[in-house]
Design a protein around this motif. Structure first.
Motif, PDB file in Angstrom:
ATOM      1  N   MET A   1       0.846  -1.180   0.000  1.00 10.27           N
ATOM      2  CA  MET A   1       0.000   0.000   0.000  1.00 10.27           C
ATOM      3  C   MET A   1       0.879   1.226   0.000  1.00 10.27           C
ATOM      4  SD  MET A   1      -2.955  -1.016   2.639  1.00 10.27           S
ATOM      5  CE  MET A   1      -3.769  -2.569   2.515  1.00 10.27           C
ATOM      6  N   SER A  64      -4.019   0.074  -3.625  1.00  9.20           N
ATOM      7  CA  SER A  64      -5.323   0.005  -2.971  1.00  9.20           C
ATOM      8  C   SER A  64      -5.413   1.104  -1.910  1.00  9.20           C
ATOM      9  CB  SER A  64      -5.520  -1.370  -2.322  1.00  9.20           C
ATOM     10  OG  SER A  64      -4.637  -1.538  -1.257  1.00  9.20           O
ATOM     11  N   ALA A  77     -13.335   3.018  -0.794  1.00  5.70           N
ATOM     12  CA  ALA A  77     -12.437   1.931  -1.220  1.00  5.70           C
ATOM     13  C   ALA A  77     -12.332   1.996  -2.738  1.00  5.70           C
ATOM     14  CB  ALA A  77     -12.965   0.564  -0.776  1.00  5.70           C
ATOM     15  N   ASN A  78     -11.110   1.912  -3.278  1.00  7.67           N
ATOM     16  CA  ASN A  78     -10.961   2.001  -4.744  1.00  7.67           C
ATOM     17  C   ASN A  78     -10.935   0.602  -5.362  1.00  7.67           C
ATOM     18  OD1 ASN A  78      -8.481   1.088  -4.005  1.00  7.67           O
ATOM     19  ND2 ASN A  78      -7.310   2.627  -5.135  1.00  7.67           N
ATOM     20  N   GLU A  80      -8.580  -0.972  -6.936  1.00  9.56           N
ATOM     21  CA  GLU A  80      -7.365  -1.765  -6.705  1.00  9.56           C
ATOM     22  C   GLU A  80      -7.499  -2.618  -5.450  1.00  9.56           C
ATOM     23  OE1 GLU A  80      -3.484  -3.251  -7.371  1.00  9.56           O
ATOM     24  OE2 GLU A  80      -5.016  -2.289  -8.636  1.00  9.56           O
ATOM     25  N   LEU A  81      -8.230  -2.103  -4.427  1.00  7.62           N
ATOM     26  CA  LEU A  81      -8.435  -2.878  -3.212  1.00  7.62           C
ATOM     27  C   LEU A  81      -9.228  -4.145  -3.513  1.00  7.62           C
ATOM     28  CD1 LEU A  81      -8.262  -3.242  -0.161  1.00  7.62           C
ATOM     29  CD2 LEU A  81     -10.306  -1.833   0.070  1.00  7.62           C
ATOM     30  N   ARG A  83      -9.339  -5.666  -6.365  1.00  8.46           N
ATOM     31  CA  ARG A  83      -8.498  -6.578  -7.156  1.00  8.46           C
ATOM     32  C   ARG A  83      -7.498  -7.322  -6.267  1.00  8.46           C
ATOM     33  NH1 ARG A  83      -3.809  -7.260  -9.197  1.00  8.46           N
ATOM     34  NH2 ARG A  83      -2.993  -5.391  -8.198  1.00  8.46           N
ATOM     35  N   GLN A  84      -6.896  -6.603  -5.322  1.00  9.11           N
ATOM     36  CA  GLN A  84      -5.916  -7.249  -4.440  1.00  9.11           C
ATOM     37  C   GLN A  84      -6.570  -8.287  -3.543  1.00  9.11           C
ATOM     38  OE1 GLN A  84      -3.789  -4.205  -2.346  1.00  9.11           O
ATOM     39  NE2 GLN A  84      -2.666  -3.475  -4.157  1.00  9.11           N
ATOM     40  N   CYS A 105      -9.968  -9.412   5.084  1.00 10.89           N
ATOM     41  CA  CYS A 105      -8.572  -9.412   4.600  1.00 10.89           C
ATOM     42  C   CYS A 105      -7.807 -10.624   5.107  1.00 10.89           C
ATOM     43  CB  CYS A 105      -7.861  -8.124   5.038  1.00 10.89           C
ATOM     44  SG  CYS A 105      -8.477  -6.631   4.240  1.00 10.89           S
ATOM     45  N   TYR A 159      -3.381   2.192   2.845  1.00  8.09           N
ATOM     46  CA  TYR A 159      -2.867   1.991   1.488  1.00  8.09           C
ATOM     47  C   TYR A 159      -2.120   0.663   1.429  1.00  8.09           C
ATOM     48  CZ  TYR A 159      -3.348   7.067   1.942  1.00  8.09           C
ATOM     49  OH  TYR A 159      -3.797   8.307   2.210  1.00  8.09           O
TER      50      TYR A 159
END
Length: 792
Positions: A1, A64, A77-78, A80-81, A83-84, A105, A159
């Protein structure tokens, strides 16, 4: 992040920030998309255009980003988060609590290996009011840099950046360096690498052991003179070491040099010095007194180089569709300190300003950098004038703007350079060692080798490289005739393939060109093994010549012994007749005058010659190993008295006193044969009388030894022997008086036979003497072996 601190409009390429530079405040998490107070696009006031663009940039960022309110509720939350976390793009996480998100998570493996419940509890317990940063490895093997920053409203932003690619680069470099380090560490040959100032840079334990030092005595940075001083101190300034150190201190290290030197402990060490292109030199020391056992005795130690790459801070800047800077964070300004950005600057203006300030490498123009910012793909590397290494990555925004992420990879770059330098140093040491070396991994594939090893395998250099499997290597050698020809070669190949490489192996190989190669294989802790090759062709040739010479000498000695035995028997028959007839003439009363005198002379000469022949026959028996001896527990006083009586007549004629010292009452019995012991004593006493001038004395004594044995001593006041000649006194047919007018007769067999008889009885005879100071002969006899007589 990635990301930390207050978010500001930013820039694509780089510049360290001014920590006090003003910037617009970060968006309120309550106003983020999905929050209860998020305004619609139609109601966004003109003043909010910049903040709205910033949110679009964050939503499209390649890292993310998650923003939580003060109550721990997720407000933003974007993509990329998602996707990760491997979630569908349409998943809506906004509104979830912090505990729920940490559980998600943890169970997705994002917080690392271990119990997900425990990992989530540990993360929930962290103080989010403080900036946090750490690097974790997800269960799928990816590495992430995690950053948590507090927000002004009491919430915090999180991040996560995927740093797997950088981490793999470091691990690969460390693995290569560890493999080369292991290959060198497992060498019994001592290797010491010195730089151009004659300071020790690297060395292995074998370097210290071969020099006779304890491992750990030497350290990097010591000068060659300091190493020599340590050797002198360890060997107590022995003259051998002092001379060796003096000569080595005067060597021209720009030229190759090799020598073999003895050490005080009896070992011989081959010392080689080879110059290196860097101006330094490589010293190789090898114990050549036990070359064949060197690899078997080798102890392998493994050294794994581990490093931790510090958490990397990432900078973010955003340009709008008009290519003007709208946001930059504190991390970006810190990374590019001295080339900071100002909100509102145009991208091309930033690039030109930095070109004028010398920010870019020579020959790189502002226009080239400007075009690179729009190339979406793998990170671009750039080195600043101050040596900082940057990773720059670009992403296009939906509104036509541009997002640029900058990471400081200086620590990683230094780690890679250091690992490469160490690997190059170790490779140089391996390439310059006088032995072939191959390191195989746990999968039996070649990891590292030097050219000498390939040459000793009998293969061209291009055929053998890293990654080659052991059975593939054997197949190449078989095809090249390295195992011979026909069925025997196939059988040998099968035998080698069945070897247990988890145990040390040793075998000798004869190449097609006749070379003898000694091969040692030793396992390494990681499941692999190290194989070394030594050319012992010359050693085998010398050994063969020595063996042929030994057999020739034994044959000659055997022939001499047979000749002496045969001639002794042949001479006894006519001598017995001569002695018999001379005795008959002396017994005949009619023999008178000169006839009787001549007969007596013939009888005396015949008996002397017969005694000499008997001695020669005994010499032949000693040489053939057939000297018969039957020992028993013997009472010595009577034997000593008998020997003195037998030599007393000749001693009186020579005017020499023979004195028997009374033996102690506690004198133990000795293990000996009476006849042989008496002959030894007669030879010693006769020698003492012969070499003692008139008026001198010979003393015979006996004393008990601590081990239960007995020492018989014959001491005279005669002419003595030079100490350097004492060893020759026991050689057959040797007289130490070598002038033509030699004053003392004899065959030179007395002491030789005396020592042979003593040793045959399990004893030992030695001499102590000095010219003009007399001689002392010490006969040590073993303690008597108990042998009780049977009783009724």
């Amino acid at each position: 992040m990635s990301g930390s601190g207050t978010l500001h409009p930013g820039d694509p390429e780089a510049g360290a920030p001014d920590p006090g530079a003003p910037g617009p405040a970060a968006p309120d998490p309550g106003a983020l998309p999905g929050g209860p107070q998020a305004p619609s696009p139609d109601t966004v006031p003109a003043q909010g255009v910049t903040a709205h663009s910033g949110l679009q940039a964050l939503a499209s960022a390649p890292i993310s980003i998650a923003a939580f309110a003060a109550d721990g509720t997720l407000r933003f939350a974007n993509a990329e988060l998602l996707r990760q976390l491997d979630l569908p793009p349409e998943t809506d996480l906004v509104g979830r609590g912090l505990a729920d998100m940490l559980q998600l998570c943890a169970f997705r493996g994002f917080l690392g290996a271990g119990d997900p419940e425990e990992l989530a509890r540990e993360a929930l317990a962290l103080d989010r009011a403080q900036p946090l940063r750490r690097t974790v490895r997800a269960r799928d093997g990816r590495w992430f840099d995690l950053v948590s920053e507090p927000l002004p409203d009491g919430g915090f932003a999180s991040y996560a950046t995927d740093v797997s690619q950088h981490r793999r680069g470091v691990l690969d470099a460390e693995a290569r360096a560890a493999a080369l380090e292991m290959a060198v560490r497992h060498q019994d040959t001592g290797l010491g690498l010195y730089d151009a100032t004659h300071r020790l840079v690297r060395h292995n334990d074998g370097y210290e052991r071969t020099l006779g030092l304890q491992p750990g005595t030497l350290r990097s940075g010591m000068t060659l003179a300091e190493v020599h001083r340590v050797m002198l101190e360890h060997h107590a300034y022995d003259p051998l070491v002092r001379n060796s150190v003096d000569e080595r201190g005067r060597l021209d290290r720009t030229r190759p040099h090799e020598e073999v030197r003895p050490l005080p402990d009896g070992r011989a060490v081959r010392n080689s010095s080879r110059p290196l292109p860097s101006g330094g030199f490589l010293v190789t020391v090898e114990d050549v007194t036990a070359l064949r056992r060197a690899e078997d005795e080798a102890r392998h130690r493994a050294a794994t180089l581990r490093g931790v790459v510090a958490a990397l801070p990432y900078g973010i800047c955003v340009y709008d569709a008009n290519q003007r800077l709208t946001m930059v964070n504190e991390a970006y300004q810190s990374i590019l300190r001295g080339a900071e950005l100002t909100v509102g600057e145009h991208l091309i203006d930033v690039c030109r300003r930095r070109e004028a300030a010398g920010e870019y490498p020579p020959g790189v123009t502002a226009e080239q950098i400007y075009r690179q910012q729009f190339e979406v793909g793998p990170p671009r590397l750039r080195k600043r004038a101050d040596g900082t290494m940057l990773s720059v990555r670009s992403a296009r925004l939906p509104d036509g703007g541009l997002l640029i992420v900058v990471a400081d990879l200086t620590a990683l770059h230094i780690a890679e350079a250091t690992a490469k330098q160490r690997a190059d140093l170790l490779q140089a040491m391996i390439d310059n060692t006088p032995y072939g070396i191959c390191l195989f991994g746990a999968d039996h594939r070649l990891v590292a080798r030097n050219e000498l090893a390939v040459h000793m395998m009998g293969l061209p250099p291009g055929m053998v490289g890293p990654g080659l499997e052991l059975n593939e290597l054997r197949a190449l050698q078989h095809a090249a005739g390295g195992f011979g020809q026909g069925p025997e070669a196939d059988a040998l190949l099968q035998l080698r393939s069945a070897m247990d490489l988890s145990q040390p192996q040793h075998f000798l190989v004869t190449r097609a060109d006749g070379r003898k190669i000694d091969v040692h294989s030793a396992p390494t802790p990681d499941g692999g093994f190290v194989r070394t090759y030594t050319d012992v062709t010359e050693e085998h040739r010398i050994r063969g010549e020595i063996e042929r010479a030994r057999r020739g000498a034994e044959d000659a000695n055997s022939a001499k012994t047979r000749f002496l035995a045969t001639m002794s028997h042949e001479l006894r028959t006519p001598l017995n007749a001569v002695i018999g007839f001379s005795e008959a003439l002396l017994a005949d009363e009619q023999t008178a005058g000169q006839g009787r005198e001549f007969s007596a002379a013939i009888l005396e000469a015949g008996r002397h010659l017969l005694s000499l022949i008997d001695d020669i026959l005994q010499v032949a028996q000693v040489g053939s190993g057939e000297l018969p001896v039957e020992t028993r527990a013997l009472h010595l006083p009577s034997v000593l008295e008998s020997a003195v009586r037998l030599v007393r007549t000749s001693a009186q004629e020579a005017q020499v006193d023979v004195v028997l010292e009374p033996p102690p009452d506690t004198l133990p019995r000795a293990q000996a044969e009476e006849r042989r012991l008496r002959q030894v004593l007669l030879n010693l006493l006769s020698n003492a009388v012969k070499f003692t001038p008139a008026g001198g004395a010979v003393h015979l004594s006996a004393a008990a030894l601590p081990d239960g044995g007995v020492e018989v001593t014959v001491t005279d006041t005669g002419i003595g022997i030079e100490p350097a000649q004492l060893h020759r006194a026991f050689e057959p047919f040797v007289q130490l008086e070598t002038t033509h007018d030699r004053r003392y007769g004899g065959s030179g067999l007395g002491l030789y036979l005396a020592r042979a008889f003593a040793r045959a009885m399990g004893g030992e005879l030695t001499l102590e003497s000095a010219r003009g100071a007399g001689t002392t002969a010490r006969l040590r006899l073993a303690a008597a072996t108990p042998n009780p007589e049977p009783t009724a």
